[in-house]
Write an enzyme that holds these catalytic residues in place. Structure first.
Site, PDB file in Angstrom:
ATOM      1  N   CYS A 182      30.213  37.183  24.814  1.00 30.56           N
ATOM      2  CA  CYS A 182      30.169  37.585  23.406  1.00 30.56           C
ATOM      3  C   CYS A 182      29.670  39.021  23.296  1.00 30.56           C
ATOM      4  CB  CYS A 182      29.214  36.689  22.624  1.00 30.56           C
ATOM      5  SG  CYS A 182      29.697  34.969  22.665  1.00 30.56           S
ATOM      6  N   ARG A 195      34.919  42.309  26.920  1.00 31.22           N
ATOM      7  CA  ARG A 195      33.922  41.390  27.458  1.00 31.22           C
ATOM      8  C   ARG A 195      34.378  39.934  27.384  1.00 31.22           C
ATOM      9  NH1 ARG A 195      28.271  43.500  27.060  1.00 31.22           N
ATOM     10  NH2 ARG A 195      27.631  41.357  26.875  1.00 31.22           N
ATOM     11  N   TRP A 233      33.153  34.341  22.526  1.00 28.22           N
ATOM     12  CA  TRP A 233      33.781  33.635  23.643  1.00 28.22           C
ATOM     13  C   TRP A 233      33.189  32.234  23.578  1.00 28.22           C
ATOM     14  CZ3 TRP A 233      32.344  31.439  28.450  1.00 28.22           C
ATOM     15  CH2 TRP A 233      33.391  31.301  29.373  1.00 28.22           C
ATOM     16  N   ASN A 289      24.547  36.217  21.103  1.00 31.05           N
ATOM     17  CA  ASN A 289      25.147  36.149  22.441  1.00 31.05           C
ATOM     18  C   ASN A 289      24.180  35.330  23.291  1.00 31.05           C
ATOM     19  OD1 ASN A 289      26.355  36.598  24.910  1.00 31.05           O
ATOM     20  ND2 ASN A 289      25.671  38.722  25.083  1.00 31.05           N
ATOM     21  N   GLY A 290      24.666  34.243  23.889  1.00 33.82           N
ATOM     22  CA  GLY A 290      23.776  33.391  24.688  1.00 33.82           C
ATOM     23  C   GLY A 290      23.997  31.938  24.309  1.00 33.82           C
ATOM     24  N   GLU A 342      40.206  38.301  47.424  1.00 31.30           N
ATOM     25  CA  GLU A 342      40.214  39.197  46.266  1.00 31.30           C
ATOM     26  C   GLU A 342      41.644  39.314  45.709  1.00 31.30           C
ATOM     27  OE1 GLU A 342      38.091  40.256  44.362  1.00 31.30           O
ATOM     28  OE2 GLU A 342      38.934  42.007  43.360  1.00 31.30           O
ATOM     29  N   LYS A 374      42.791  38.194  41.964  1.00 27.85           N
ATOM     30  CA  LYS A 374      43.487  39.101  41.023  1.00 27.85           C
ATOM     31  C   LYS A 374      44.746  38.433  40.487  1.00 27.85           C
ATOM     32  CE  LYS A 374      41.031  41.338  40.405  1.00 27.85           C
ATOM     33  NZ  LYS A 374      39.730  41.462  40.923  1.00 27.85           N
ATOM     34  N   GLU A 390      43.891  35.558  38.095  1.00 25.09           N
ATOM     35  CA  GLU A 390      43.234  36.039  36.870  1.00 25.09           C
ATOM     36  C   GLU A 390      44.227  36.591  35.860  1.00 25.09           C
ATOM     37  OE1 GLU A 390      38.839  37.912  37.620  1.00 25.09           O
ATOM     38  OE2 GLU A 390      40.476  38.925  38.633  1.00 25.09           O
ATOM     39  N   HIS A 450      44.985  23.661  59.614  1.00 29.55           N
ATOM     40  CA  HIS A 450      44.104  22.555  59.216  1.00 29.55           C
ATOM     41  C   HIS A 450      44.339  22.119  57.775  1.00 29.55           C
ATOM     42  CE1 HIS A 450      42.048  22.770  62.991  1.00 29.55           C
ATOM     43  NE2 HIS A 450      41.874  24.074  62.839  1.00 29.55           N
ATOM     44  N   LYS A 482      34.659  39.641  30.851  1.00 32.70           N
ATOM     45  CA  LYS A 482      34.287  40.704  31.781  1.00 32.70           C
ATOM     46  C   LYS A 482      32.899  40.468  32.339  1.00 32.70           C
ATOM     47  CE  LYS A 482      34.769  44.540  33.901  1.00 32.70           C
ATOM     48  NZ  LYS A 482      35.637  44.400  35.072  1.00 32.70           N
TER      49      LYS A 482
HETATM   50  C1  G6P Z   1      33.599  37.845  35.709  1.00 33.72           C
HETATM   51  C2  G6P Z   1      34.586  38.998  35.773  1.00 33.72           C
HETATM   52  C3  G6P Z   1      34.877  39.361  37.224  1.00 33.72           C
HETATM   53  C4  G6P Z   1      33.580  39.681  37.945  1.00 33.72           C
HETATM   54  C5  G6P Z   1      32.566  38.524  37.820  1.00 33.72           C
HETATM   55  C6  G6P Z   1      31.191  38.941  38.323  1.00 33.72           C
HETATM   56  O1  G6P Z   1      34.182  36.699  36.212  1.00 33.72           O
HETATM   57  O2  G6P Z   1      35.778  38.657  35.116  1.00 33.72           O
HETATM   58  O3  G6P Z   1      35.724  40.497  37.276  1.00 33.72           O
HETATM   59  O4  G6P Z   1      33.853  39.921  39.294  1.00 33.72           O
HETATM   60  O5  G6P Z   1      32.410  38.163  36.452  1.00 33.72           O
HETATM   61  O6  G6P Z   1      30.711  39.950  37.475  1.00 33.72           O
HETATM   62  P1  G6P Z   1      29.631  41.014  37.897  1.00 33.72           P
HETATM   63  O7  G6P Z   1      29.472  41.886  36.670  1.00 33.72           O
HETATM   64  O8  G6P Z   1      28.378  40.249  38.220  1.00 33.72           O
HETATM   65  O9  G6P Z   1      30.150  41.764  39.072  1.00 33.72           O
END
Ligand code: G6P
Length: 615
Positions: free
Chosen positions: A2, A27, A77, A102-103, A487, A491, A494, A510, A610
């Site tokens: 949020c 965010r 969110w 937020n929280g 990674e 990506k 996501e 396996h 984010k």
């Molecule tokens: C969320 C974001 C990711 C990020 C992860 C950890 O899932 O979408 O892109 O890698 O949080 O975030 P941080 O700010 O702790 O690296």
């Protein structure tokens, strides 16, 4: 997660609130809203599901415009209650108090049941509405708004960053935080609040970062802060180095694309004033680092998402090159499993935002388990909850990363971890001058190599069309490339919503090999390292099961192309440190272009945030 923005100014606040919301959208969002106190001290509120653009449309179509000098706004969110206009913030109690939050208020059901008995009516399913009612209730016995908030928050369990306005006190905003980020912006025409500097950059560069438990009273030309113990507190004003235009897309179609192409510069910025011609400077990790680094016996890295994948690469580097034990763990697991933490462990948190709730809690757990353990936070955010709680901080200097899928934050984390490897290895005499020089020279070449790799965008764009109707993809790698495969898979899922999994290529037999047929494309990463021949055998195993394969290779790897296997040479002669960083680029570009073809919302993929500041 949020986002919060608010302000009290001499101008009409609504445009600033909308601009702040637009800047905060990255965010994570599913609805948004704002509330402004009119000249007659009445609340005017608008809320909408979906993007901030929907809220803007709603505001434009209203015959009665929302204008005023004081207001608060929010991008939501959903955690408690589905995304809907009724659940969107701001929430109001009895036309006297309005709140953005937020929280998570964990004991909201208990509070709600009491408030229903007190006669309060609920219009939403959120945990936030109890905050508004609790403050309204306290206003009956308190003389000021700040005192009412001080009393109300005592009953809250959980986390909060709050912006509060009241029609009874129409000249001030109250802001308070516990476990969620919140800052104050000091402007020429007024003062503001936000959950992130980015929201306010067009208005001010001067910020005060609230500390845990602080409650602030924000008036047009005055800010008063009370600390957690009720004492008047002085907090420094910090001048932000983030440029307002750094959070604009420029000539790129998406923030993600812009951020992929910013990586050469981001890495230059990360290295700047951290290295000399051939070594890492001794104060790169702060002046106290030397003593700490000399005494540590092992490292424990904790992180989430892409940051976790960066940690996995570092484990290979640190154990292989510096011969120091290094464990890596997902923060949400670490915080709940009573881990053992030996003395002389360096506890490293990796976090782009510095605000990820699980990573923050993992650090708190570590401090509780063993108070002697020293902590280092590698973050892209100078003023964050994690950096404030850590003994040492190292900033990645990637600049604001707006696209939800991490790109430049990830590669600059890898560069930072390579510097950490050198610093610790050198101080412990596990890395000699020659090795350090090799690593540093390799790091300096990275921006140039990245620029070269980025030139392959048009080729990778063509490859992306193969994934248009695809439902699943397997990524393979060995050693550090297993982490890079993870990674790459992250990506792809996501932003293109294609199911993707990464496996260490040796583990194929396996289980995952059972999935392989012509409908399961496999993407493999083939650096020219000691595991190359083994990887080549794995590729044959895949090939003989009919998979369509793409192999990104070091030019020197010389993987023999076979039927249905496309070999894409990236760059030759990559070393152990540069290879994982360089091979990340084609995977980022591939996901980006697959997402474009599939028409997803690249910068704001569904259900993702984010910065995940709630559990
Ligand atoms: C969320 C974001 C990711 C990020 C992860 C950890 O899932 O979408 O892109 O890698 O949080 O975030 P941080 O700010 O702790 O690296």
């Amino acid at each position: 997660m949020c986002g919060i923005v608010g302000g009290v100014t001499s101008k009409n606040i609504t445009p600033l609130l909308l601009e702040g919301l637009n800047r905060l959208e990255y965010r994570g969002y599913d609805s948004s809203g704002l509330i402004v106190l009119s000249n007659k001290n009445t609340f005017n509120r608008a809320r909408s599901v979906g993007k901030v653009a929907n809220l803007e449309k709603k505001l434009k179509s209203r015959s009665k415009k929302i204008n005023g000098n004081i207001g608060i706004a929010h991008t939501r969110w959903a955690t408690h209650g589905e995304p809907s206009s009724l659940n969107a913030h701001p929430h109001i109690s009895k036309n006297s108090v309005s709140v953005v939050h937020n929280g998570i208020i964990e004991n909201y059901i208990e509070l709600k049941n009491n408030q229903i008995k007190q006669g309060y009516k609920f219009e939403s399913e959120t945990d936030t509405e109890v905050i508004a009612h609790a403050i309204d209730f306290e206003m009956k016995s308190c003389e000021t708004l700040i005192a009412s908030v001080q009393k109300a928050v005592m009953s809250f369990e959980g986390s909060y960053g709050l912006g509060i306005i009241s029609s009874n006190f129409p000249d001030r905003i109250i802001a308070t935080r516990k476990g969620s980020p919140l800052l104050i912006g000091i402007g020429e025409n007024g003062n503001y609040i936000a959950s992130d500097q980015i929201a306010l950059l067009s208005e001010t560069k001067k910020f005060i970062f609230l500390e845990e438990g602080d409650i602030a009273e924000i008036e047009i030309n005055k800010v008063t802060i009370i600390d957690i113990d009720g004492n008047l507190a002085k907090r420094p004003i910090v001048i932000s180095k983030i440029k307002a235009d750094q959070s604009d897309k420029g000539n790129y179609s998406h923030f993600m694309q812009k951020e992929i192409f910013e990586q050469p510069q981001a890495i230059r910025d990360t290295l700047e004033s951290r290295i000399t011609n051939d070594s890492v400077i001794s104060s790169a990790f702060g002046y106290e680092a030397e003593g700490i680094f000399k005494s540590i016996k092992q490292l424990q890295i904790v992180a989430c998402g892409s940051s976790f994948n960066a940690g996995l690469v570092a484990k290979y580097w640190i154990e292989d090159i510096a011969k120091i034990q290094c464990s890596v763990e997902i923060a949400s697991e670490y915080r709940y499993r009573n881990p053992i933490l030996q003395n002389n462990t360096l506890f490293v948190t990796l976090s782009q935002s510095g605000e990820t709730a699980d990573t923050l809690e993992a650090l708190k757990v570590a401090k509780k388990i063993n108070s002697k353990v020293k902590s280092l936070c590698i973050s892209n955010s100078a003023e964050s909850s994690l950096t404030r709680l850590s003994d040492l901080t190292f900033l990645t200097h990637a600049g604001p990363e707006i696209g939800v899928a991490s790109t430049k934050a990830f590669t600059t984390q890898l560069v930072s971890l390579a510097l950490l490897l050198c610093s610790i290895g050198k101080l412990q005499k596990k890395i000699d001058i020659k090795q350090e020089k090799e690593i540093v020279i390799g790091l300096k070449k990275l921006p140039g190599l990245l620029n070269e790799t980025l030139l392959q965008e048009s080729l990778i764009k063509k490859l992306a069309s193969r994934f248009k109707d695809n439902t699943s993809t397997l990524f393979l790698g060995r050693g550090t490339m297993h982490a890079i495969a993870m990674e790459g898979a992250l990506k792809l899922k996501e932003i293109s919503y294609i199911h993707a999994e990464a496996y260490p290529a040796g583990e194929l037999k396996h289980g995952p090999i059972a999935l392989i047929d012509k409908n399961m494309p496999v993407i493999a990463i083939a650096p020219n390292d000691e595991l190359l021949e083994k990887l080549k055998s794995n590729l044959h195993e895949v090939k003989s099961r009919g998979s369509q394969m793409i192999v990104f290779e070091d030019e020197d790897s010389k993987v023999q192309p076979m039927e249905s296997m496309l070999v894409v040479p990236i760059i030759s002669n990559l070393g152990r440190i540069s290879a994982p960083i360089i091979f990340t680029i084609p995977l980022q570009l591939l996901s980006y272009h697959v997402a474009l073809i599939r028409g997803t919302d690249v910068d704001k993929p569904r259900n993702l945030a984010k910065s995940v500041t709630v559990e």
